[in-house]
Design a protein around this motif. Structure first.
Motif, PDB file in Angstrom:
ATOM      1  N   GLY A   1      23.809  -4.468  20.843  1.00 17.80           N
ATOM      2  CA  GLY A   1      21.795  -4.857  21.366  1.00 17.80           C
ATOM      3  C   GLY A   1      21.538  -2.696  21.421  1.00 17.80           C
ATOM      4  N   THR A   2      22.143  -2.178  21.047  1.00 23.07           N
ATOM      5  CA  THR A   2      22.162  -0.260  21.214  1.00 23.07           C
ATOM      6  C   THR A   2      20.729  -0.218  20.836  1.00 23.07           C
ATOM      7  OG1 THR A   2      23.480   0.691  20.427  1.00 23.07           O
ATOM      8  CG2 THR A   2      24.096   0.457  22.772  1.00 23.07           C
ATOM      9  N   THR A   3      20.421  -1.103  19.140  1.00 28.13           N
ATOM     10  CA  THR A   3      19.221  -0.831  17.992  1.00 28.13           C
ATOM     11  C   THR A   3      19.080  -1.825  18.479  1.00 28.13           C
ATOM     12  OG1 THR A   3      20.441   0.921  17.110  1.00 28.13           O
ATOM     13  CG2 THR A   3      18.686   0.447  16.559  1.00 28.13           C
ATOM     14  N   ILE A   4      17.450  -2.116  18.390  1.00 23.73           N
ATOM     15  CA  ILE A   4      17.371  -3.399  17.651  1.00 23.73           C
ATOM     16  C   ILE A   4      16.962  -3.923  16.576  1.00 23.73           C
ATOM     17  CG2 ILE A   4      14.964  -4.789  17.982  1.00 23.73           C
ATOM     18  CD1 ILE A   4      14.230  -3.589  20.797  1.00 23.73           C
TER      19      ILE A   4
ATOM     20  N   LYS B   1      15.392   2.007  14.604  1.00 23.79           N
ATOM     21  CA  LYS B   1      15.739   3.350  14.237  1.00 23.79           C
ATOM     22  C   LYS B   1      16.577   3.960  12.799  1.00 23.79           C
ATOM     23  CE  LYS B   1      19.551   6.517  16.794  1.00 23.79           C
ATOM     24  NZ  LYS B   1      20.319   5.813  17.669  1.00 23.79           N
ATOM     25  N   PHE B   2      16.304   5.259  12.536  1.00 25.18           N
ATOM     26  CA  PHE B   2      16.546   5.363  11.116  1.00 25.18           C
ATOM     27  C   PHE B   2      18.761   5.576  11.195  1.00 25.18           C
ATOM     28  CE2 PHE B   2      12.284   5.474  10.383  1.00 25.18           C
ATOM     29  CZ  PHE B   2      12.304   4.442  10.137  1.00 25.18           C
ATOM     30  N   TYR B   3      19.133   5.792  10.338  1.00 28.06           N
ATOM     31  CA  TYR B   3      20.438   5.830   9.659  1.00 28.06           C
ATOM     32  C   TYR B   3      20.251   6.697   8.307  1.00 28.06           C
ATOM     33  CZ  TYR B   3      21.570   3.417  14.314  1.00 28.06           C
ATOM     34  OH  TYR B   3      21.457   3.137  15.573  1.00 28.06           O
ATOM     35  N   GLU B   4      21.450   7.531   7.781  1.00 30.08           N
ATOM     36  CA  GLU B   4      21.657   7.577   7.167  1.00 30.08           C
ATOM     37  C   GLU B   4      22.934   6.150   6.323  1.00 30.08           C
ATOM     38  OE1 GLU B   4      20.466  10.294   5.179  1.00 30.08           O
ATOM     39  OE2 GLU B   4      18.994  10.707   7.056  1.00 30.08           O
ATOM     40  N   LEU B   5      22.468   6.649   4.841  1.00 38.12           N
ATOM     41  CA  LEU B   5      23.418   5.386   4.431  1.00 38.12           C
ATOM     42  C   LEU B   5      24.549   5.546   4.859  1.00 38.12           C
ATOM     43  CD1 LEU B   5      23.747   2.917   2.418  1.00 38.12           C
ATOM     44  CD2 LEU B   5      24.347   4.512   0.575  1.00 38.12           C
ATOM     45  N   GLU B   6      25.553   6.833   4.742  1.00 36.22           N
ATOM     46  CA  GLU B   6      26.122   6.843   5.435  1.00 36.22           C
ATOM     47  C   GLU B   6      26.915   6.575   6.597  1.00 36.22           C
ATOM     48  OE1 GLU B   6      25.666   9.105   1.407  1.00 36.22           O
ATOM     49  OE2 GLU B   6      24.644   9.163   3.606  1.00 36.22           O
ATOM     50  N   GLU B   7      25.965   6.219   7.167  1.00 38.16           N
ATOM     51  CA  GLU B   7      26.260   5.420   8.778  1.00 38.16           C
ATOM     52  C   GLU B   7      26.139   4.384   8.339  1.00 38.16           C
ATOM     53  OE1 GLU B   7      24.582   9.502  10.900  1.00 38.16           O
ATOM     54  OE2 GLU B   7      22.895   8.337   9.932  1.00 38.16           O
ATOM     55  N   ILE B   8      26.075   3.719   7.633  1.00 36.39           N
ATOM     56  CA  ILE B   8      25.914   2.422   7.620  1.00 36.39           C
ATOM     57  C   ILE B   8      27.130   1.506   8.524  1.00 36.39           C
ATOM     58  CG2 ILE B   8      27.528   2.072   5.501  1.00 36.39           C
ATOM     59  CD1 ILE B   8      25.940  -0.541   5.068  1.00 36.39           C
TER      60      ILE B   8
ATOM     61  N   ASP C   1       0.620  -1.601   0.281  1.00 40.03           N
ATOM     62  CA  ASP C   1      -0.508  -0.219   0.237  1.00 40.03           C
ATOM     63  C   ASP C   1       0.662   1.012   0.090  1.00 40.03           C
ATOM     64  OD1 ASP C   1      -1.862  -1.556  -0.050  1.00 40.03           O
ATOM     65  OD2 ASP C   1      -2.631  -1.410   1.999  1.00 40.03           O
ATOM     66  N   LYS C   2       0.207   2.151  -0.448  1.00 44.71           N
ATOM     67  CA  LYS C   2       1.195   3.653  -0.674  1.00 44.71           C
ATOM     68  C   LYS C   2       0.904   4.491   0.923  1.00 44.71           C
ATOM     69  CE  LYS C   2       2.255   3.486  -5.885  1.00 44.71           C
ATOM     70  NZ  LYS C   2       1.574   4.473  -7.264  1.00 44.71           N
ATOM     71  N   ASP C   3      -0.184   4.439   0.683  1.00 43.53           N
ATOM     72  CA  ASP C   3      -0.275   5.190   2.693  1.00 43.53           C
ATOM     73  C   ASP C   3       0.084   4.543   3.326  1.00 43.53           C
ATOM     74  OD1 ASP C   3      -1.676   2.527   2.695  1.00 43.53           O
ATOM     75  OD2 ASP C   3      -3.585   3.339   3.344  1.00 43.53           O
ATOM     76  N   VAL C   4       1.127   3.829   3.840  1.00 42.57           N
ATOM     77  CA  VAL C   4       1.874   3.308   4.393  1.00 42.57           C
ATOM     78  C   VAL C   4       3.306   3.640   4.892  1.00 42.57           C
ATOM     79  CG1 VAL C   4       2.892   1.757   5.682  1.00 42.57           C
ATOM     80  CG2 VAL C   4       0.507   1.419   5.251  1.00 42.57           C
ATOM     81  N   ASP C   5       4.164   4.504   4.992  1.00 40.99           N
ATOM     82  CA  ASP C   5       5.279   4.966   5.165  1.00 40.99           C
ATOM     83  C   ASP C   5       6.316   4.101   4.350  1.00 40.99           C
ATOM     84  OD1 ASP C   5       7.881   6.083   4.899  1.00 40.99           O
ATOM     85  OD2 ASP C   5       8.248   6.505   7.355  1.00 40.99           O
ATOM     86  N   LEU C   6       6.931   4.811   3.801  1.00 41.27           N
ATOM     87  CA  LEU C   6       7.640   2.855   2.469  1.00 41.27           C
ATOM     88  C   LEU C   6       9.266   2.640   3.378  1.00 41.27           C
ATOM     89  CD1 LEU C   6       7.348   1.028  -0.106  1.00 41.27           C
ATOM     90  CD2 LEU C   6       8.629   2.917  -1.530  1.00 41.27           C
ATOM     91  N   ASN C   7       9.748   3.611   4.526  1.00 42.54           N
ATOM     92  CA  ASN C   7      10.963   3.870   4.464  1.00 42.54           C
ATOM     93  C   ASN C   7      10.333   2.743   5.622  1.00 42.54           C
ATOM     94  OD1 ASN C   7      12.545   6.320   4.370  1.00 42.54           O
ATOM     95  ND2 ASN C   7      11.237   7.340   4.661  1.00 42.54           N
TER      96      ASN C   7
END
Length: 362
Positions: free
Chosen positions: A353-356, A336-343, A154-160
């Motif tokens: 284990g600080t981010t699930i 939790k979100f990160y930028e690609l450069e923060e991979i 569905d397009k109505d859910v945040d694709l991220n």
């Protein structure tokens, strides 16, 4: 076309953000503009060569994005569609044809072999072939994938948010819902409260288990487990786990899910069962020593292994999204979100284990 991607060049090395050449989609393939991609333990073990993927490689197998172009013969999606990318399967073997694509006889070859199902590459750096992962390689700005990898959403859910549904989250929820299928009112213990274990807890709540016992050694994860549906929590570093489970259930659980891959915990998960109980082992596990007579035969217990939640992604993932929209499957609480450069930081935080569930915004 020129794209940007996170490349691993050697065993255990950090990801490098580099320019690559991506070939056009061939017949039955699609070009996806990647929006986000989940970070999974499987990516880490491939980077570290516990799974021997040919390097250099662009990893990433929990992608979400938008269809940009389709090759000849593609019928299920069109440009502009929002999609989640999942594992690769052939669609033609006995297991695929009987509704078990996660047990495809070509699963290892198609997902870890570094090439597309037709045996060729789509990623290059100059004359150097770069391996594809899970038929998608979504740690990059664009990906070419076979139509069978793609799930329209569905397009109505945040694709991220949606990429982790392609592997870790469908693995946990599907292990309970698709494979174990606990009876309403039955009891279950989940060993390990990472993304897979917490997804299993949400699945157990959906299916109506009466006692859902979460086992971990981190109080913060156990608190989240309670929020997501666990009726009881056990910190295995503070109390005797088996004794507590037997107290809670008057003898043992009907079902267990083992997500840690830690051999002594696998044994615990078996011993936590009551007579005729079943444990599903989903964590990457090495050698385990069991007393077959005492741990299994005397109690009629069973051990099963489950890959990708025994899911048909095109059917299962939209159902999970519907439950999420209804407030019944709040997997967004894991991320939790990160930028690609923060991979590299995302992988470090996941390992500690600080981010699930880290998600890279591409």
């Amino acid at each position: 076309m020129k794209i940007k991607g996170a490349v691993v060049h050697g065993k255990g090395q950090e990801f490098q953000i580099e320019e690559l050449e991506l070939s056009e989609p061939k017949e039955n393939e699609v070009l996806v503009k990647v929006v986000a991609a989940g970070v999974c333990h499987t990516d880490a073990v491939a980077r570290d060569q516990m799974i021997p993927v040919q390097l250099p490689a662009v990893l990433g197998h929990e992608g979400s994005g938008i269809i940009e172009k389709v090759g000849a013969g593609v019928k299920t999606v069109e440009p502009g569609d929002h999609v989640v990318l999942s594992f690769s399967s052939c669609g033609n073997c006995e297991n695929c044809l009987t509704g078990h694509p996660a047990a495809c006889i070509h699963l290892t070859e198609f997902n870890f072999g570094g090439k597309m199902p037709d045996g060729t590459n789509r990623l290059y750096q100059g004359d150097q072939e770069v391996s594809t992962f899970f038929g998608q390689s979504t740690f990059g700005t664009y990906a070419v994938s076979h139509e069978r990898n793609v799930v329209k959403v569905d397009k109505d859910v945040d694709l991220n948010l949606l990429g982790p549904l392609g592997c870790g989250i469908q693995t946990g929820a599907g292990t309970v819902i698709n494979k174990l299928q606990p009876e309403f009112g039955s009891t279950i213990a989940i060993f390990g409260c990472g993304a897979v274990g917490l997804s299993a807890i949400m699945g157990a709540k959906l299916i109506g288990c009466s006692k859902i016992i979460a086992v971990d050694i981190h109080d913060s994860r156990l608190e989240l487990a309670k929020e997501l549906g666990a009726t009881h929590v056990i910190n295995g570093s503070e109390v005797e786990t088996l004794e507590e489970i037997r107290k809670i259930t008057d003898g043992g659980v009907n079902y267990a899910v083992e997500t840690t891959g830690v051999s002594p915990v696998v044994v615990q998960s078996v011993q936590s069962l009551r007579s005729l109980g079943t444990v599903a082992v989903v964590g990457a596990t090495g050698e385990v020593t069991l007393n077959v007579q005492l741990d299994l035969l005397n109690e009629g217990r069973s051990i099963v292994s489950v890959v990708e939640g025994d899911s048909i992604p095109q059917l299962f993932i939209p159902k999970l999204i519907e439950y999420y929209k209804n407030g019944q499957f709040p997997f967004d609480k894991l991320v939790k979100f990160y930028e690609l450069e923060e991979i590299n930081q995302a992988f470090e935080d996941s390992g500690k284990g600080t981010t699930i569930k880290p998600i890279l915004k591409i």
